[in-house]
Design a protein around this motif. Structure first.
Motif, PDB file in Angstrom:
ATOM      1  N   SER A 289       0.861  -1.180   0.000  1.00 14.16           N
ATOM      2  CA  SER A 289       0.000   0.000   0.000  1.00 14.16           C
ATOM      3  C   SER A 289       0.899   1.232   0.000  1.00 14.16           C
ATOM      4  CB  SER A 289      -0.901   0.033   1.231  1.00 14.16           C
ATOM      5  OG  SER A 289      -1.807  -1.043   1.221  1.00 14.16           O
ATOM      6  N   CYS A 290       0.459   2.268  -0.714  1.00 13.68           N
ATOM      7  CA  CYS A 290       1.236   3.508  -0.758  1.00 13.68           C
ATOM      8  C   CYS A 290       0.379   4.693  -0.349  1.00 13.68           C
ATOM      9  CB  CYS A 290       1.795   3.741  -2.153  1.00 13.68           C
ATOM     10  SG  CYS A 290       3.244   2.747  -2.528  1.00 13.68           S
ATOM     11  N   VAL A 291       1.015   5.631   0.328  1.00 12.05           N
ATOM     12  CA  VAL A 291       0.402   6.907   0.683  1.00 12.05           C
ATOM     13  C   VAL A 291       1.266   8.003   0.083  1.00 12.05           C
ATOM     14  CG1 VAL A 291      -0.246   8.460   2.563  1.00 12.05           C
ATOM     15  CG2 VAL A 291      -0.554   5.982   2.820  1.00 12.05           C
ATOM     16  N   VAL A 292       0.625   8.968  -0.593  1.00 12.58           N
ATOM     17  CA  VAL A 292       1.355  10.041  -1.274  1.00 12.58           C
ATOM     18  C   VAL A 292       0.914  11.375  -0.701  1.00 12.58           C
ATOM     19  CG1 VAL A 292       1.975  11.057  -3.492  1.00 12.58           C
ATOM     20  CG2 VAL A 292       1.342   8.634  -3.368  1.00 12.58           C
ATOM     21  N   GLY A 293       1.880  12.217  -0.356  1.00 11.29           N
ATOM     22  CA  GLY A 293       1.567  13.548   0.152  1.00 11.29           C
ATOM     23  C   GLY A 293       2.536  14.581  -0.367  1.00 11.29           C
ATOM     24  N   ALA A 294       2.050  15.818  -0.545  1.00 12.56           N
ATOM     25  CA  ALA A 294       2.893  16.934  -0.977  1.00 12.56           C
ATOM     26  C   ALA A 294       3.522  17.586   0.246  1.00 12.56           C
ATOM     27  CB  ALA A 294       2.069  17.950  -1.758  1.00 12.56           C
ATOM     28  N   PHE A 295       4.790  17.985   0.121  1.00  8.68           N
ATOM     29  CA  PHE A 295       5.515  18.597   1.232  1.00  8.68           C
ATOM     30  C   PHE A 295       6.132  19.908   0.778  1.00  8.68           C
ATOM     31  CE2 PHE A 295       4.964  14.413   2.783  1.00  8.68           C
ATOM     32  CZ  PHE A 295       5.239  14.396   4.146  1.00  8.68           C
ATOM     33  N   GLY A 296       6.079  20.912   1.651  1.00  2.39           N
ATOM     34  CA  GLY A 296       6.662  22.211   1.370  1.00  2.39           C
ATOM     35  C   GLY A 296       6.239  23.206   2.418  1.00  2.39           C
ATOM     36  N   ILE A 305       6.426   9.557  -0.825  1.00  2.56           N
ATOM     37  CA  ILE A 305       5.633   8.353  -1.080  1.00  2.56           C
ATOM     38  C   ILE A 305       5.999   7.307  -0.048  1.00  2.56           C
ATOM     39  CG2 ILE A 305       5.058   6.587  -2.795  1.00  2.56           C
ATOM     40  CD1 ILE A 305       6.385   8.785  -4.819  1.00  2.56           C
ATOM     41  N   SER A 306       5.034   6.906   0.740  1.00  2.00           N
ATOM     42  CA  SER A 306       5.240   5.904   1.780  1.00  2.00           C
ATOM     43  C   SER A 306       4.810   4.532   1.290  1.00  2.00           C
ATOM     44  CB  SER A 306       4.422   6.260   3.031  1.00  2.00           C
ATOM     45  OG  SER A 306       4.757   7.550   3.507  1.00  2.00           O
ATOM     46  N   PHE A 379       7.764  10.541   6.344  1.00  3.80           N
ATOM     47  CA  PHE A 379       6.849  10.202   5.260  1.00  3.80           C
ATOM     48  C   PHE A 379       5.418  10.106   5.778  1.00  3.80           C
ATOM     49  CE2 PHE A 379      10.993   8.899   3.832  1.00  3.80           C
ATOM     50  CZ  PHE A 379      10.992   9.245   2.493  1.00  3.80           C
ATOM     51  N   PRO A 380       4.430  10.413   4.932  1.00  6.24           N
ATOM     52  CA  PRO A 380       3.041  10.472   5.408  1.00  6.24           C
ATOM     53  C   PRO A 380       2.434   9.082   5.598  1.00  6.24           C
ATOM     54  CG  PRO A 380       3.112  10.847   3.044  1.00  6.24           C
ATOM     55  CD  PRO A 380       4.539  10.735   3.492  1.00  6.24           C
ATOM     56  N   ASP A 381       1.690   8.928   6.694  1.00  6.95           N
ATOM     57  CA  ASP A 381       0.892   7.714   6.814  1.00  6.95           C
ATOM     58  C   ASP A 381      -0.550   8.044   6.433  1.00  6.95           C
ATOM     59  OD1 ASP A 381      -0.252   8.946   9.023  1.00  6.95           O
ATOM     60  OD2 ASP A 381       0.706   7.649  10.498  1.00  6.95           O
ATOM     61  N   ARG A 382      -1.409   7.040   6.457  1.00 13.25           N
ATOM     62  CA  ARG A 382      -2.768   7.233   5.962  1.00 13.25           C
ATOM     63  C   ARG A 382      -3.567   8.180   6.847  1.00 13.25           C
ATOM     64  NH1 ARG A 382      -5.865   3.622   2.112  1.00 13.25           N
ATOM     65  NH2 ARG A 382      -3.831   2.626   1.892  1.00 13.25           N
ATOM     66  N   ALA A 386       3.269  12.543   9.770  1.00 15.21           N
ATOM     67  CA  ALA A 386       4.548  12.320   9.108  1.00 15.21           C
ATOM     68  C   ALA A 386       5.410  11.469  10.036  1.00 15.21           C
ATOM     69  CB  ALA A 386       5.238  13.646   8.800  1.00 15.21           C
ATOM     70  N   VAL A 387       5.832  10.303   9.565  1.00 20.18           N
ATOM     71  CA  VAL A 387       6.494   9.321  10.422  1.00 20.18           C
ATOM     72  C   VAL A 387       7.792   8.846   9.771  1.00 20.18           C
ATOM     73  CG1 VAL A 387       4.279   8.566  11.362  1.00 20.18           C
ATOM     74  CG2 VAL A 387       5.253   7.367   9.400  1.00 20.18           C
TER      75      VAL A 387
END
Length: 403
Positions: A289-296, A305-306, A379-382, A386-387
């Motif tokens: 499973s993947c989790v995607v988040g934008a960072f800035g 991408i986790s 990295f983002p979890d669901r 951010a872990v």
């Protein structure tokens, strides 16, 4: 390398204001003759900053134009890059046009991608392949005897200009490349990464640098040049990068090719991550499973991408998908899939192509946090936290991670 976004905190100085104003004026110009006026003004200001190694002013000007006028940003970035990677040098009464080249090798592996000193036979093969497939007749070359990783490349316009000047002298005078290479930074071990050979090509001013600029019958299209280059360099690079799969890109101008190689490696990073987890944990991509988040800070500078095992909330692996100067995403479209050119759509496609079917996309902008203990990106979890990405305790640890 000046292809990543900068985060300058410098207050707007008069030099910054003048650069920004000239870039906006050039972007608004409606004629070639006015273009020439503003380009000359910009080039004089930028050249003064490059000679004094005042990168802070250039960075601050790029930051300001990026925020207020994207077209002016493109104009200013192009001018700064042109002056950093090219020049005209006089030698024995002859003017020479010189261009700094990046020769990208986009590689991925399950082990480690080498970097470091280039063997003499590889340098000789590179020069021969450039002369037979890429550069025009009557050109001269200088090649840095080093295989660069991305973290070892010049990271500013000022540093790039110094490199261009050193290689220009070596190429035009057919002398030894004089660079200090002993104190190169350590290469970060990752499984998908570009490597670069850096060279300079020089031609008498007004003459072609590349074969695709030449007149018939010596003219050769870029596609033909690329095939010749790949065929000639396949064996030397395979010996240089044992255990790696790689693609050779067309040798071209430094900044353009640095961006292209960085972008080419992003989907490879996702594929290499899935391959690594399959070989390390015995989990097929469909079991991830993947989790995607934008960072800035104010806008998206990268996506993280986790990777988790299906049915588990623990993040076992992470991959970063950086955005570059000429890529931007509105904060209300961070997880948009409707635009085929959007980063999220490209990431989703890369994950699907790698065999990962379960993908969760966050719509929020995360703070670009790092681990307080080791400095690794989080990295983002669901659930939206951010872990740290950590492999299970019983997983083999001899192979490098991306983060």
């Amino acid at each position: 390398m000046a292809v990543h976004r900068t985060k300058s905190s410098q207050r707007a100085s008069p030099d910054v204001e003048r650069l920004v104003a000239d870039a906006i004026s050039l972007a608004a110009s409606g004629s070639h003759i006015e273009d020439q006026f503003w380009e000359e003004r910009l080039n004089v200001r930028l050249m003064r900053l490059l000679k004094s190694q005042n990168q802070n002013v250039i960075d601050a000007s790029l930051d300001q134009t990026f925020r207020i006028n994207t077209l002016a940003f493109e104009v200013l970035a192009d001018c700064a890059e042109t002056l950093a990677e090219s020049l005209v040098m006089e030698h024995e009464g002859q003017n020479w046009d010189v261009l700094l080249l990046a020769l990208p090798i986009v590689a991925h592996t399950r082990y480690q991608i080498p970097s470091g000193v280039l063997p003499v036979n590889v340098i000789e093969s590179t020069a021969a392949a450039l002369q037979s497939s890429i550069t025009a007749s009557d050109t001269r070359l200088a090649i840095v005897p080093w295989l660069y990783s991305i973290d070892q490349m010049p990271h500013s316009h000022c540093q790039t200009r110094l490199l261009t000047e050193a290689l220009a002298t070596a190429a035009i005078t057919s002398s030894e490349v004089k660079l200090e290479l002993r104190d190169m930074s350590e290469t970060i071990a990752v499984l998908a990464d570009p490597r670069f050979i850096i060279a300079a090509v020089a031609a008498p001013s007004g003459m072609p640098l590349f074969r695709w600029q030449a007149e018939v019958p010596t003219r050769q299209e870029r596609g033909v040049s690329l095939i010749g280059w790949q065929n000639a360099m396949q064996e030397p690079i395979a010996a240089l990068l044992p255990g790696c799969e790689f693609e050779l890109l067309l040798p071209e101008a430094y900044f353009t090719n640095c961006r292209l190689a960085d972008k080419q490696v992003r989907p490879l990073s996702i594929r290499a991550a899935a391959n690594f987890l399959e070989s390390t944990l015995g989990v097929m991509p469909a079991g991830l499973s993947c989790v995607v988040g934008a960072f800035g800070e104010d806008q998206a500078d990268e996506y993280r991408i986790s990777f988790s095992l299906k049915g588990s909330a623990e993040v076992v692996y992470g991959v970063i998908w950086p955005l570059y100067d000429r890529e931007s995403v509105a904060n209300d479209a961070l997880n948009d899939l409707s635009d085929d050119e959007s980063p999220m759509k490209r990431i989703a496609d890369a994950l699907r192509n790698a065999g990962v079917e379960d993908v969760f996309r966050h719509a929020m902008l995360f703070d670009p946090e790092l681990c307080d203990d080791c400095g690794a990106p989080l990295f983002p979890d669901r659930s939206g936290d951010a872990v740290h990405a950590e492999l299970p305790d019983d997983a083999p640890t001899q192979q490098p991670l991306f983060h």
